[in-house]
Enzyme design. Sequence first.
Site, mmCIF file in Angstrom:
data_model
loop_
_atom_site.group_PDB
_atom_site.id
_atom_site.type_symbol
_atom_site.label_atom_id
_atom_site.label_comp_id
_atom_site.label_asym_id
_atom_site.label_seq_id
_atom_site.Cartn_x
_atom_site.Cartn_y
_atom_site.Cartn_z
ATOM 1 N N HIS A 120 0.816 -1.216 0.000
ATOM 2 C CA HIS A 120 0.000 0.000 0.000
ATOM 3 C C HIS A 120 0.852 1.269 0.000
ATOM 4 O O HIS A 120 0.429 2.304 -0.534
ATOM 5 C CB HIS A 120 -0.917 0.021 1.221
ATOM 6 C CG HIS A 120 -1.921 -1.087 1.234
ATOM 7 N ND1 HIS A 120 -2.543 -1.537 2.379
ATOM 8 C CD2 HIS A 120 -2.406 -1.872 0.228
ATOM 9 C CE1 HIS A 120 -3.363 -2.525 2.093
ATOM 10 N NE2 HIS A 120 -3.297 -2.752 0.796
ATOM 11 N N CYS A 366 -3.205 -9.986 5.044
ATOM 12 C CA CYS A 366 -3.031 -9.549 3.652
ATOM 13 C C CYS A 366 -1.782 -8.697 3.457
ATOM 14 O O CYS A 366 -1.533 -8.201 2.351
ATOM 15 C CB CYS A 366 -4.258 -8.763 3.194
ATOM 16 S SG CYS A 366 -5.774 -9.759 3.162
ATOM 17 N N PHE A 367 -1.008 -8.493 4.502
ATOM 18 C CA PHE A 367 0.350 -7.927 4.421
ATOM 19 C C PHE A 367 0.407 -6.552 3.744
ATOM 20 O O PHE A 367 1.332 -6.261 2.983
ATOM 21 C CB PHE A 367 1.291 -8.910 3.703
ATOM 22 C CG PHE A 367 1.028 -10.343 4.063
ATOM 23 C CD1 PHE A 367 1.135 -10.772 5.378
ATOM 24 C CD2 PHE A 367 0.639 -11.260 3.107
ATOM 25 C CE1 PHE A 367 0.865 -12.094 5.733
ATOM 26 C CE2 PHE A 367 0.356 -12.574 3.446
ATOM 27 C CZ PHE A 367 0.472 -12.990 4.757
ATOM 28 N N CYS A 368 -0.589 -5.713 4.023
ATOM 29 C CA CYS A 368 -0.632 -4.360 3.443
ATOM 30 C C CYS A 368 -0.560 -4.401 1.922
ATOM 31 O O CYS A 368 0.068 -3.550 1.289
ATOM 32 C CB CYS A 368 0.497 -3.490 4.001
ATOM 33 S SG CYS A 368 0.380 -3.193 5.771
ATOM 34 N N ALA A 369 -1.201 -5.414 1.347
ATOM 35 C CA ALA A 369 -1.247 -5.546 -0.119
ATOM 36 C C ALA A 369 -2.566 -6.211 -0.497
ATOM 37 O O ALA A 369 -2.602 -7.253 -1.152
ATOM 38 C CB ALA A 369 -0.058 -6.362 -0.616
#
Length: 464
Positions: A120, A366-369
């Site tokens: 992000h 979701c690992f900032c994605a």
Amino acid sequence: MDFRSYISGQDVRVPTITGERAYCSLDNAASTPPLVAVMEAVDQFMPWYSSVHRGSGFKSRVSTELYEAAHRAVGEFVGADPTEFTVIFGKNTTEAINKLSYRLNLRKKDIVLISHLEHHSNDLPWRATASVRRIDMAPDGGIDTKHFEALLAKYGQRIKLVAITGASNVTGHIPDIHWFARKAHEHGAQIFVDCAQLAAHRPIRMGQLNEPEHLDYIAISGHKMYAPFGCGALIGRREVFARGQPEYSGGGTVAYVTPQTVDWAVPPDSDEAGSPNVVGAVALMVAVQTLQKIGLDTIAAHEAALTSYALTQLKTIPGLMLYGDSNPARASSRSGVIPFTLKDIPAQLVAAVLGYEWGVGVRSGCFCAHPYVMSLLGMSHADAQHVRYNILHRRRDLVPGMVRVSFGMYNSPADVDVLVEALRAIVNGRYTPYQVDKATGVFSPEREDDFVVSSFLKPIIKVK
């Protein structure tokens, strides 16, 4: 090579439900432990710490010299010629990208191409300053190069910047950043590479500006490079930062001020507002020097072998699904970031069991994605909107995600063996009962009162 001897905290044991265990850290894509050399350097520097720039005292002169030496060391680490590039210190990669998005003086009619793989932090800042177009994801989870070329042909001179990851924080995909640079430059655009996940794992060379495959801008974070002291860096074209007004202004950013006028300082001072994080800069300097001493090629070879071993072992676990390129034979072309799911078992539960019962630190979610992970999971637009609805209505327990294992240079096959043993136990249902907080999606043992982290804090941090 004994990589573990370079890393602080490797003898730490942690409490688990099943008893005390040696901690197994497999969450290096989020943050790395400090190097021993970094800890020693910080301890040695602290008695000499003082304000930098313009201080006449001896400690100020020492601190200033080390702070400037840190700029030079980071530039050398990424192959940035100081006559063409400047090194700007800040908190982290996220701050660096936000700074660059402001300093490029983009307009809404300008186009920034990003890939579908981006964190992000390499997506949202560009949305605020320009028009973003996304490069599709390839079937293997990488960047669709054909679609990239099609976008270049379609938008031409409107494209001002190509902003891509140097290594994915989700799948470990490593694109050929210099190929992308050459293509961008052929169409009159510049390139930014988010090197947060690359810098501690592969050599980086920005090159000369007259080289077709040079990198115009990159960003790194110390906390992902064994120097978690709050310092990162934006390295970019000196000419860009020598003009215009910085987004933060005040102390240290100016050459001269009158009631009517401002003359800005030269880079990097113009973009390092306020009192800088000198300690963090010294830590980052020692980290890059240590990584160079060990050898990035040596680190890459070790992590490739470890990734290959892990992929091979994980494939033996029933119901485990790997995402991205899962071929062990191609481990050297990717980083040691491995996402997976276990059939019918929530990723957050898997991560909780690994931590509470096995002393294994991983990350889930979701690992900032979000767009990338939703695509990898094969979710439709309607599915993604349903996920959004659940999040906005405080039902994160219904949000899908993955478990992510990510290696540092100090990890070993023994760490993989512990992980695999734990996952086999989870698949077979051998774990204590857990409860879930619906609002956060966080799982914890039903008898968490017997395992409260706060009860362990006093022995760790003592204030006299």
